[in-house]
Design an enzyme around this catalytic site. Structure first.
Site, PDB file in Angstrom:
ATOM      1  N   ARG A 146       0.936  -1.230  -0.168  1.00 52.19           N
ATOM      2  CA  ARG A 146       0.045  -0.092   0.023  1.00 52.19           C
ATOM      3  C   ARG A 146       0.958   1.394   0.104  1.00 52.19           C
ATOM      4  NH1 ARG A 146      -2.203  -3.928   2.876  1.00 52.19           N
ATOM      5  NH2 ARG A 146      -1.135  -3.358   4.817  1.00 52.19           N
TER       6      ARG A 146
ATOM      7  N   GLU B  92       4.786  -6.582  13.877  1.00 53.56           N
ATOM      8  CA  GLU B  92       3.568  -6.624  14.828  1.00 53.56           C
ATOM      9  C   GLU B  92       3.413  -8.228  14.568  1.00 53.56           C
ATOM     10  OE1 GLU B  92       0.300  -3.954  14.064  1.00 53.56           O
ATOM     11  OE2 GLU B  92      -0.581  -4.434  15.742  1.00 53.56           O
TER      12      GLU B  92
HETATM   13  P1  AMP Z   1       5.018  -1.728  11.574  1.00 53.72           P
HETATM   14  O1  AMP Z   1       6.314  -2.435  10.825  1.00 53.72           O
HETATM   15  O2  AMP Z   1       4.596  -2.707  12.996  1.00 53.72           O
HETATM   16  O3  AMP Z   1       5.236  -0.275  11.802  1.00 53.72           O
HETATM   17  O4  AMP Z   1       3.924  -2.208  10.510  1.00 53.72           O
HETATM   18  C1  AMP Z   1       3.537  -1.541   9.832  1.00 53.72           C
HETATM   19  C2  AMP Z   1       3.359  -2.394   8.242  1.00 53.72           C
HETATM   20  O5  AMP Z   1       2.062  -3.303   8.739  1.00 53.72           O
HETATM   21  C3  AMP Z   1       2.671  -1.397   7.255  1.00 53.72           C
HETATM   22  O6  AMP Z   1       3.375  -1.687   6.009  1.00 53.72           O
HETATM   23  C4  AMP Z   1       0.978  -1.645   7.482  1.00 53.72           C
HETATM   24  O7  AMP Z   1       0.646  -1.895   6.258  1.00 53.72           O
HETATM   25  C5  AMP Z   1       1.006  -2.886   8.102  1.00 53.72           C
HETATM   26  N1  AMP Z   1       0.264  -2.882   9.247  1.00 53.72           N
HETATM   27  C6  AMP Z   1       0.647  -2.862  10.801  1.00 53.72           C
HETATM   28  N2  AMP Z   1      -0.454  -2.799  11.356  1.00 53.72           N
HETATM   29  C7  AMP Z   1      -1.548  -2.826  10.582  1.00 53.72           C
HETATM   30  C8  AMP Z   1      -2.812  -2.591  10.783  1.00 53.72           C
HETATM   31  N3  AMP Z   1      -3.315  -2.490  12.034  1.00 53.72           N
HETATM   32  N4  AMP Z   1      -3.782  -2.179   9.833  1.00 53.72           N
HETATM   33  C9  AMP Z   1      -3.210  -2.301   8.512  1.00 53.72           C
HETATM   34  N5  AMP Z   1      -1.958  -2.308   8.132  1.00 53.72           N
HETATM   35  C10 AMP Z   1      -0.933  -2.510   9.332  1.00 53.72           C
END
Ligand code: AMP
Length: 211
Positions: free
Chosen positions: A99, A136
């Site tokens: 995205r 995550e």
């Molecule tokens: P992070 O590395 O934990 O900051 O996660 C960010 C990445 O995971 C991004 O590419 C987001 O598209 C996806 N992501 C993480 N959590 C969510 C969520 N709750 N809803 C949508 N996308 C998420």
């Protein structure tokens, strides 16, 4: 002296007849009539769909497809992010699969910068630099084509959602590995309760909608 061709008078037709001089319409009149104020991110927030337990139990997935389907909302978030960097020299936008490509590509066009994709392993065709990190959800890797950036290129890292910050931090490591300089991060959504911003500081973090 021969007569100039332009001087010869032709009868005015419907197409050539000059319109009667009109008073300029007030600028506001050019704006479309709206049933609700749209110049706020609240409108965009209303178009973000929560999908519980996706892609794993316990995760509330922030689905941006309804926002993408609304041209006004898409303009608002893109302009909202772009205006924060206007006037700064930006060489490249690094967009994170998948995205981050949507928002990053459009932002690159608005900021007259090049677009560089960061992808999941095995997707980029030429030689790549790669980096591993924890999200995550799981342990992941990201790749960027070698020599995507010139030395000291000024870069913005773009993704749809900032959660823990691991993904954006990994993309920044790829940028720095190629001698680039991360000027800032830009996200449509920031899940502030996960503290991703702290992980990315002291680099500037911009987001439109916070939870
Ligand atoms: P992070 O590395 O934990 O900051 O996660 C960010 C990445 O995971 C991004 O590419 C987001 O598209 C996806 N992501 C993480 N959590 C969510 C969520 N709750 N809803 C949508 N996308 C998420």
């Amino acid at each position: 002296m021969p007569k100039k061709a332009s001087a010869r008078k032709r009868p005015a037709t419907k197409e050539t007849k000059k319109p009667a001089r009109q008073r300029a319409a007030p600028v506001r009149a050019a704006l479309p009539a709206l049933s609700r104020p749209i110049d706020t991110f609240d409108f965009c927030r209303s178009l973000i769909r929560d999908v519980p337990n996706f892609p794993k139990p316990g995760i509330i997935f922030k689905d941006l497809t309804p926002l993408l389907a609304n041209p006004r909302a898409l303009h608002i978030v893109l302009d909202g992010l772009a205006e924060r960097f206007i006037g700064e020299p930006i060489d490249a936008i690094v967009g994170i699969e998948a995205r981050g490509f949507i928002f990053g590509g459009a932002l690159a066009a608005r900021l007259n910068a090049s677009f560089v994709p960061v992808r999941k392993p095995g997707k980029l065709p030429a030689a790549v630099d790669s980096v591993q990190f924890d999200t995550e959800y799981s342990r992941e890797s990201l790749e960027m084509h070698k020599s995507s950036l010139r030395e000291e290129a000024r870069v913005i890292v773009v993704d749809d959602v900032l959660a823990t910050g691991g993904t954006a931090d990994a993309a920044a490591a790829l940028v720095r590995g190629q001698g680039g300089y991360v000027v800032g991060y830009a996200f449509v959504i920031e899940l502030a309760f996960l503290g991703g911003r702290d992980r990315l500081l002291p680099v500037r973090v911009e987001s439109c909608i916070r939870y």
